[in-house]
Design a protein around this motif. Structure first.
Motif, short mmCIF file in Angstrom:
data_model
loop_
_atom_site.label_atom_id
_atom_site.label_comp_id
_atom_site.label_asym_id
_atom_site.label_seq_id
_atom_site.Cartn_x
_atom_site.Cartn_y
_atom_site.Cartn_z
N VAL A 1 12.67 19.56 20.75
CA VAL A 1 13.68 20.06 21.70
C VAL A 1 14.42 20.78 20.97
O VAL A 1 15.42 20.57 19.83
CB VAL A 1 14.69 18.75 21.95
N SER A 2 14.73 22.13 21.35
CA SER A 2 15.41 23.23 20.83
C SER A 2 16.34 23.78 21.87
O SER A 2 16.24 23.94 23.05
CB SER A 2 14.54 24.35 20.18
N GLY A 3 17.59 24.24 21.40
CA GLY A 3 18.52 24.74 22.38
C GLY A 3 19.98 24.98 21.64
O GLY A 3 20.05 24.62 20.41
N LYS B 1 21.05 18.29 23.44
CA LYS B 1 19.80 17.73 22.50
C LYS B 1 19.88 16.44 22.26
O LYS B 1 18.82 15.83 22.44
CB LYS B 1 19.55 18.90 21.53
N SER B 2 20.76 16.00 21.63
CA SER B 2 20.94 14.76 21.03
C SER B 2 20.83 13.83 21.93
O SER B 2 20.44 12.65 21.83
CB SER B 2 22.35 14.65 19.92
N ASP C 1 17.13 14.36 14.43
CA ASP C 1 18.09 15.28 15.02
C ASP C 1 18.32 16.42 13.95
O ASP C 1 18.60 16.32 12.71
CB ASP C 1 19.40 14.69 15.12
N THR D 1 14.66 17.56 17.14
CA THR D 1 15.72 18.61 17.92
C THR D 1 15.96 19.57 16.86
O THR D 1 15.93 19.33 15.55
CB THR D 1 17.07 18.02 18.32
N SER E 1 18.59 23.70 16.36
CA SER E 1 19.48 24.51 17.26
C SER E 1 18.91 25.92 17.11
O SER E 1 19.60 26.99 17.08
CB SER E 1 20.67 24.40 16.69
N GLU F 1 12.60 23.77 25.63
CA GLU F 1 13.92 24.51 25.35
C GLU F 1 14.98 23.98 26.33
O GLU F 1 14.64 24.23 27.73
CB GLU F 1 13.36 26.00 25.48
N LEU F 2 15.92 23.54 25.71
CA LEU F 2 16.94 22.99 26.51
C LEU F 2 18.14 23.75 26.78
O LEU F 2 18.62 24.31 25.66
CB LEU F 2 17.50 21.34 26.01
#
Length: 414
Positions: free
Chosen positions: A43-45, A51-52, A103, A128, A130, A151-152
């Motif tokens: 999960v990236s964003g 994300k968390s 995370d 996750t 960033s 992609e969040l």
């Protein structure tokens, strides 16, 4: 080597906080798709996009049967990939599990080697980060075919309505008033989850500053801090407009267009801005042509840049671009005699053309329709779409059929 006692203390402390963390409103993703697969889930964003919280929502499906660590913690500074074995030992000391949640993994260099190893050992892994380049070509070499990537983005309009308990499944008169009123807010305030919850613009300012300083200036060691901040401000003030590296360098007094290109790249990696390429069969021409610039969220844009009443059309266009990204579309713009805002590519051909304007009036109708029809013609399409603030009708021009619809209604489509 990381101190084992300290590692155990931090890990146990983080796990307790994570278990007690508010899971928030469940995001609109297909949880079963990711849980029922052996694949790694990445999960990236941008910072603070949830994300968390999404990681927490995934963990709820495992009934506390998991390990957890968060590397966005100053107590873990200096943690190296060689320390992962000690971390596994700490985890196994208290219980046995085959599910791991991590995370902000980008803070550990060469993390992908460890993730591949435990994947091969049968662990189910959720991570996750960033950074948009979380999966660079080097990382993909190690993880090819082994991962799903999510992609969040900040809340979609549908998610905002769910959060505010507004039913969008049936658009009746009373309900429609609530939906349109909420859309008016969403158009200028955006969808960052924490802002939606508390309505505090200071949160948006802090998020912008944290991304600029922590994720970009510090991480990439940028020395020309003033020039970089001016460039970021310039892009936020000129969102949805075409930009060229050479002209920006001249305008802002930056020494080289290459520096501008690199700075824009850093902003993209951190999900603050996005470049949109002009569609061309020649990849070289796509890269050397001017690009259009979009920003992650209208709310954060309005907090850090100047706003004018005539910007509402640009807010609409920016919002639609981010929604297209959220829907994982491959997006371009078209420029010939006229211009078409968005072309959607599927495999090797353009399958949709979308024009955006706040309202269709005598002054702009001819220009907007002709720009769209030119794009339809060039790509052998017969149906086009014009997204507006509130108009809804159908336009026929020869063999072409153009649907005009309110953006809020398009956002609620399945």
């Amino acid at each position: 080597m990381f101190n084992l006692l300290k590692l155990e203390e931090v890990s146990n402390d983080q796990l307790e906080h994570f278990i007690n963390k508010d899971p928030g409103m469940e995001r609109l993703i297909d949880f079963n798709k990711y849980i029922n697969s052996k694949q790694i889930v990445i999960v990236s964003g941008i910072r603070r996009s949830g994300k968390s919280t999404l990681l927490k929502q995934f963990s709820e499906k495992f009934s506390k049967d998991f390990y957890y660590i968060n590397f966005d913690d100053e107590r873990l500074m200096g943690f190296k990939v060689s320390d992962f074995d000690n971390l596994l030992s700490v985890w196994k000391k208290s219980r046995q599990s085959k599910n791991i949640f991590i995370d902000e993994i980008q803070n550990v260099e060469n993390w992908e080697r460890f993730i591949r190893r435990i994947y091969e050992e049968g662990y189910k892994v959720f991570i996750t980060g960033s950074n948009a380049k979380l999966l660079s070509s080097e990382l993909s070499t190690h993880l090819t075919g082994r991962y799903f990537k999510i992609e969040l983005y900040p809340f979609s309009f549908k998610e905002v309505l769910i959060f505010d308990k507004i039913d969008s499944s049936k658009i009746l008169s009373d309900n429609k008033v609530k939906i349109v009123k909420k859309f008016d807010e969403y158009l200028v305030s955006g969808g960052f989850p924490e802002f939606i919850k508390y309505k505090n613009t200071e949160f948006l300012k802090r998020t912008y500053e944290d991304v600029v300083y922590k994720d970009i200036i510090t991480r990439f060691g940028i020395r020309e801090i003033t020039a970089f901040r001016e460039l970021a401000g310039f892009l936020f003030n000129n969102f949805t407009k075409k930009i060229g590296y050479q002209s920006i360098a001249k305008t802002l007094g930056i020494k080289s267009p290459v520096s501008v290109r690199d700075y824009v790249g850093f902003l993209q990696e951190s999900y603050l801005v996005f470049e949109l390429f002009k569609y061309d069969y020649s990849f070289k021409k796509q890269f050397i042509s001017d690009k259009k610039i979009y920003v992650i969220d209208n709310g954060i844009r309005n907090t850090v840049a100047f706003s004018f009443s005539e910007d509402r059309g640009r807010f609409l266009e920016n919002l639609i671009f981010i929604e297209l990204k959220r829907r994982e579309e491959k997006v371009y713009f078209s420029k010939g005699k006229g211009e078409c805002d968005f072309l959607i590519k599927d495999r090797n051909k353009i399958v949709k053309a979308i024009q955006v304007c706040y309202s269709l009036e005598k002054e702009n109708e001819k220009r907007e329709i002709e720009g769209l029809m030119e794009a339809l013609n060039q790509n052998n399409l017969k149906n086009g779409l014009i997204l507006t603030y509130g108009e809804e009708r159908e336009i026929k021009r020869g063999d072409f059929k153009i649907k005009v619809m309110p953006t809020w209604k398009w956002l609620l489509e399945k």
